[in-house]
Design a protein around this motif. Structure first.
Motif, PDB file in Angstrom:
ATOM      1  N   SER A 124     -18.022  16.166  87.840  1.00  0.00           N
ATOM      2  CA  SER A 124     -18.053  15.323  89.030  1.00  0.00           C
ATOM      3  C   SER A 124     -18.309  16.133  90.297  1.00  0.00           C
ATOM      4  O   SER A 124     -19.002  15.681  91.209  1.00  0.00           O
ATOM      5  N   GLN A 125     -17.733  17.323  90.368  1.00  0.00           N
ATOM      6  CA  GLN A 125     -17.873  18.144  91.574  1.00  0.00           C
ATOM      7  C   GLN A 125     -19.258  18.755  91.707  1.00  0.00           C
ATOM      8  O   GLN A 125     -19.802  18.840  92.811  1.00  0.00           O
ATOM      9  N   PHE A 126     -19.837  19.184  90.589  1.00  0.00           N
ATOM     10  CA  PHE A 126     -21.139  19.857  90.635  1.00  0.00           C
ATOM     11  C   PHE A 126     -22.220  18.849  90.255  1.00  0.00           C
ATOM     12  O   PHE A 126     -22.789  18.892  89.172  1.00  0.00           O
ATOM     13  N   LYS A 127     -22.505  17.947  91.199  1.00  0.00           N
ATOM     14  CA  LYS A 127     -23.365  16.802  90.899  1.00  0.00           C
ATOM     15  C   LYS A 127     -24.679  16.807  91.687  1.00  0.00           C
ATOM     16  O   LYS A 127     -25.354  15.786  91.761  1.00  0.00           O
ATOM     17  N   GLY A 128     -25.047  17.926  92.254  1.00  0.00           N
ATOM     18  CA  GLY A 128     -26.302  18.022  92.979  1.00  0.00           C
ATOM     19  C   GLY A 128     -26.598  19.465  93.329  1.00  0.00           C
ATOM     20  O   GLY A 128     -25.714  20.325  93.264  1.00  0.00           O
TER      21      GLY A 128
END
Length: 204
Positions: A107-111
């Motif tokens: 969720s945190q590393f989503k882009g």
């Protein structure tokens, strides 16, 4: 002076192919464990949109299992109450904690906006653990310091805690929260809460 690290890595790679057991030794190196995990995160971020939340989770899970000692992290996060929990409930807690931790990273590393990781040092601690210091470099914002605590086990060195901004233990910050859930409804209450959080993250 010319940086010799790339040639050193090429040499180690050639030796690993020729010398049995050297590849395993490299895999156990604390710095290498962290850097391989970071490489997976960058790849995940570059493909985040195409993968979606569920795809990022599935891509990340093998890397989490390889880099992190998730059962040990569960025990640390639960704290002293762990010894009073039945083995079958402990197993469910490990599963729920592992699923939630992976979903949280997904969720945190989503882009991706040009981020990179830099390893800034490694320290051997008195008890045999290692601390690998890194920074997450962000293009339009200040870098974030992430320190990884690694402990040696049967699979070599694996991460057992992450220190945000270099000093804040992620697991210590969870312990009081988990303790309240355990007091409220025991291990099953904590398992259910972690499962709920995981499901919510994977919907994103």
């Amino acid at each position: 002076m010319q940086d010799s690290r790339p040639s050193r890595r090429l040499l180690l790679g050639a030796l690993a192919a020729a010398v049995p057991g050297l590849a395993l030794a490299q895999a156990a190196d604390p710095r290498a464990v962290v850097e391989r995990f970071h490489a997976t995160l960058i790849e995940l971020m570059r493909n985040a949109t195409q993968l979606g939340a569920r795809g990022r989770y599935e891509r990340l899970r093998p890397a989490m299992d390889a880099a992190f000692d998730l059962p040990a992290m569960t025990r640390i996060a639960v704290g002293p109450a762990w010894t009073g929990i039945a083995p079958d409930a402990q197993a469910r807690l490990v599963q729920a904690f592992s699923d939630w931790t992976t979903a949280n990273y997904a969720s945190q590393f989503k882009g991706f906006s040009g981020e990179s990781f830099t390893t800034t040092g490694e320290q051997a601690l008195q008890n045999g653990d290692r601390m690998v210091r890194t920074t997450l470099n962000r293009v339009n914002d200040a870098p974030v310091q992430l320190n990884y605590l690694l402990r040696s086990g049967s699979a070599g060195f694996r991460i057992v805690d992450v220190y945000l901004t270099g000093t804040i233990s992620e697991l210590a910050s969870r312990r009081s929260e988990f303790g309240a859930l355990l007091r409220d409804g025991g291990a099953e209450r904590l398992v259910a809460d972690l499962q709920r959080r995981t499901a919510a993250l994977l919907q994103g």
